[in-house]
Design a protein around this motif. Sequence first.
Motif, PDB file in Angstrom:
ATOM      1  N   MET A   1       0.858  -1.189   0.000  1.00  0.00           N
ATOM      2  CA  MET A   1       0.000   0.000   0.000  1.00  0.00           C
ATOM      3  C   MET A   1       0.892   1.235   0.000  1.00  0.00           C
ATOM      4  SD  MET A   1      -2.118  -1.666   3.097  1.00  0.00           S
ATOM      5  CE  MET A   1      -0.585  -2.504   3.504  1.00  0.00           C
ATOM      6  N   SER A   2       0.752   2.078  -0.980  1.00  0.00           N
ATOM      7  CA  SER A   2       1.575   3.284  -1.046  1.00  0.00           C
ATOM      8  C   SER A   2       0.711   4.498  -1.344  1.00  0.00           C
ATOM      9  CB  SER A   2       2.678   3.133  -2.091  1.00  0.00           C
ATOM     10  OG  SER A   2       2.134   2.958  -3.380  1.00  0.00           O
ATOM     11  N   THR A   3       1.046   5.582  -0.693  1.00  0.00           N
ATOM     12  CA  THR A   3       0.368   6.858  -0.905  1.00  0.00           C
ATOM     13  C   THR A   3       1.406   7.912  -1.251  1.00  0.00           C
ATOM     14  OG1 THR A   3      -1.350   6.308   0.712  1.00  0.00           O
ATOM     15  CG2 THR A   3      -1.129   8.620   0.101  1.00  0.00           C
ATOM     16  N   VAL A   4       1.146   8.644  -2.321  1.00  0.00           N
ATOM     17  CA  VAL A   4       1.983   9.779  -2.690  1.00  0.00           C
ATOM     18  C   VAL A   4       1.101  11.022  -2.604  1.00  0.00           C
ATOM     19  CG1 VAL A   4       3.384  10.865  -4.468  1.00  0.00           C
ATOM     20  CG2 VAL A   4       3.399   8.371  -4.225  1.00  0.00           C
ATOM     21  N   SER A   5       1.506  11.965  -1.763  1.00  0.00           N
ATOM     22  CA  SER A   5       0.699  13.162  -1.528  1.00  0.00           C
ATOM     23  C   SER A   5       1.537  14.412  -1.732  1.00  0.00           C
ATOM     24  CB  SER A   5       0.137  13.171  -0.095  1.00  0.00           C
ATOM     25  OG  SER A   5      -0.632  12.023   0.167  1.00  0.00           O
ATOM     26  N   MET A   6       0.872  15.457  -2.179  1.00  0.00           N
ATOM     27  CA  MET A   6       1.480  16.786  -2.279  1.00  0.00           C
ATOM     28  C   MET A   6       0.668  17.724  -1.400  1.00  0.00           C
ATOM     29  SD  MET A   6       4.158  16.977  -4.353  1.00  0.00           S
ATOM     30  CE  MET A   6       4.163  18.709  -4.844  1.00  0.00           C
ATOM     31  N   VAL A   7       1.333  18.394  -0.476  1.00  0.00           N
ATOM     32  CA  VAL A   7       0.642  19.326   0.411  1.00  0.00           C
ATOM     33  C   VAL A   7       1.413  20.628   0.480  1.00  0.00           C
ATOM     34  CG1 VAL A   7      -0.254  17.421   1.818  1.00  0.00           C
ATOM     35  CG2 VAL A   7       1.817  18.615   2.532  1.00  0.00           C
ATOM     36  N   GLU A   8       0.704  21.660   0.849  1.00  0.00           N
ATOM     37  CA  GLU A   8       1.337  22.955   1.085  1.00  0.00           C
ATOM     38  C   GLU A   8       0.937  23.422   2.480  1.00  0.00           C
ATOM     39  OE1 GLU A   8       1.974  27.372  -0.969  1.00  0.00           O
ATOM     40  OE2 GLU A   8       0.548  25.937  -1.836  1.00  0.00           O
ATOM     41  N   THR A   9       1.939  23.722   3.290  1.00  0.00           N
ATOM     42  CA  THR A   9       1.691  24.175   4.652  1.00  0.00           C
ATOM     43  C   THR A   9       2.064  25.652   4.788  1.00  0.00           C
ATOM     44  OG1 THR A   9       3.904  23.575   5.443  1.00  0.00           O
ATOM     45  CG2 THR A   9       2.185  21.885   5.571  1.00  0.00           C
ATOM     46  N   SER A  10       1.480  26.294   5.766  1.00  0.00           N
ATOM     47  CA  SER A  10       1.798  27.697   6.024  1.00  0.00           C
ATOM     48  C   SER A  10       1.777  27.930   7.522  1.00  0.00           C
ATOM     49  CB  SER A  10       0.785  28.617   5.333  1.00  0.00           C
ATOM     50  OG  SER A  10      -0.488  28.483   5.938  1.00  0.00           O
ATOM     51  N   SER A  11       2.256  29.086   7.935  1.00  0.00           N
ATOM     52  CA  SER A  11       2.271  29.451   9.353  1.00  0.00           C
ATOM     53  C   SER A  11       1.389  30.670   9.573  1.00  0.00           C
ATOM     54  CB  SER A  11       3.698  29.725   9.823  1.00  0.00           C
ATOM     55  OG  SER A  11       4.304  30.728   9.011  1.00  0.00           O
ATOM     56  N   LEU A  12       0.231  30.673   8.903  1.00  0.00           N
ATOM     57  CA  LEU A  12      -0.646  31.844   8.990  1.00  0.00           C
ATOM     58  C   LEU A  12      -1.304  31.968  10.357  1.00  0.00           C
ATOM     59  CD1 LEU A  12      -2.410  31.630   5.488  1.00  0.00           C
ATOM     60  CD2 LEU A  12      -0.517  33.110   6.170  1.00  0.00           C
ATOM     61  N   THR A  13      -1.509  30.839  11.041  1.00  0.00           N
ATOM     62  CA  THR A  13      -2.138  30.886  12.350  1.00  0.00           C
ATOM     63  C   THR A  13      -1.178  31.514  13.351  1.00  0.00           C
ATOM     64  OG1 THR A  13      -3.466  28.940  11.891  1.00  0.00           O
ATOM     65  CG2 THR A  13      -3.170  29.533  14.195  1.00  0.00           C
ATOM     66  N   VAL A  14      -1.654  32.489  14.089  1.00  0.00           N
ATOM     67  CA  VAL A  14      -0.829  33.177  15.081  1.00  0.00           C
ATOM     68  C   VAL A  14      -1.014  32.490  16.424  1.00  0.00           C
ATOM     69  CG1 VAL A  14      -0.366  35.344  16.257  1.00  0.00           C
ATOM     70  CG2 VAL A  14      -0.994  35.356  13.829  1.00  0.00           C
TER      71      VAL A  14
END
Length: 292
Positions: free
Chosen positions: A75-88
């Motif tokens: 079982m393999s999963t390939v994911s692309m995500v984008e994270t940010s630090s907008l939460t203060v």
Amino acid sequence: MKYRILHKTAYRYSEPASLSQNELFLHPRETGTQQVMQSRLTIVPEPQYLHQRTDYFGNIAHVFMVQQPHDELAMSTVSMVETSSLTVTPAAAETPPWETVARRLAAHESPAELAANQFVFVSPLVTVSPEAMNYGRISFPPGTPILVGGLDLVRRIFTEFTYDKSATTVDTAVDQVLVDRKGVCQDFAHVAISCLRALGLAARYVSGYLETSPPPGKPRLIGADASHAWISLFVPDTGWVDLDPTNNRIAGESHITVAWGRDYGDVTPVKGVVMGGGVHTLSVTVDVAAQS
């Protein structure tokens, strides 16, 4: 930051298995600081049944069944995500005293406090004991702002516990980890959650990943190259604040969230049953790479 995540789990059986049924929590979830650009799941051999569902906590789960003889399951999963630090993150010293938070959670007059209140109670893998309460109280003297106490608790776990992959299993109890002071990120998260719940505070278990290769000049974080786990502490009027006791820090852009629940049992990356198969061997590969 953009990340490509590869997570591959493979079972090899000593003799053919006739049936395998599994539930997977490998699809990253959308949050206020994380966008899932794509996530592709591949299963070999191809399952006769595959269903995607959203669980009680809002996590994406895949349930599948292979109903043909097979001597290997991958079982393999390939994911692309984008994270940010907008939460203060609020200034720790300006958050409410922990006793006030416990009272507000018990009264649960607002929708947010009612929703958080379910994470105050014991769960199958997180017990609440006098030992956990005593350990937690050291970080929470009377009147301590809740985030000050939470940060001190994860600092103490980071300082006083040893990261040791051979010290525990998925069945090791929280109280045993408190005695031995050894374990992995899953254990440290369970200890922190147990201590917080013992004080009437709301804490949930978060499953995810860490960036494999740190930026130049920065130390490699513990728990990279594997599934990672941390906790989320409820702070009224702010929301949930993620804390990583394995690395003694507030979770940031390099923490990629997959799922959250009461404890590890709610969000186990891969779990299931197999009929036949004899003796099996397991291999797990995780790679998290920053993308330009």
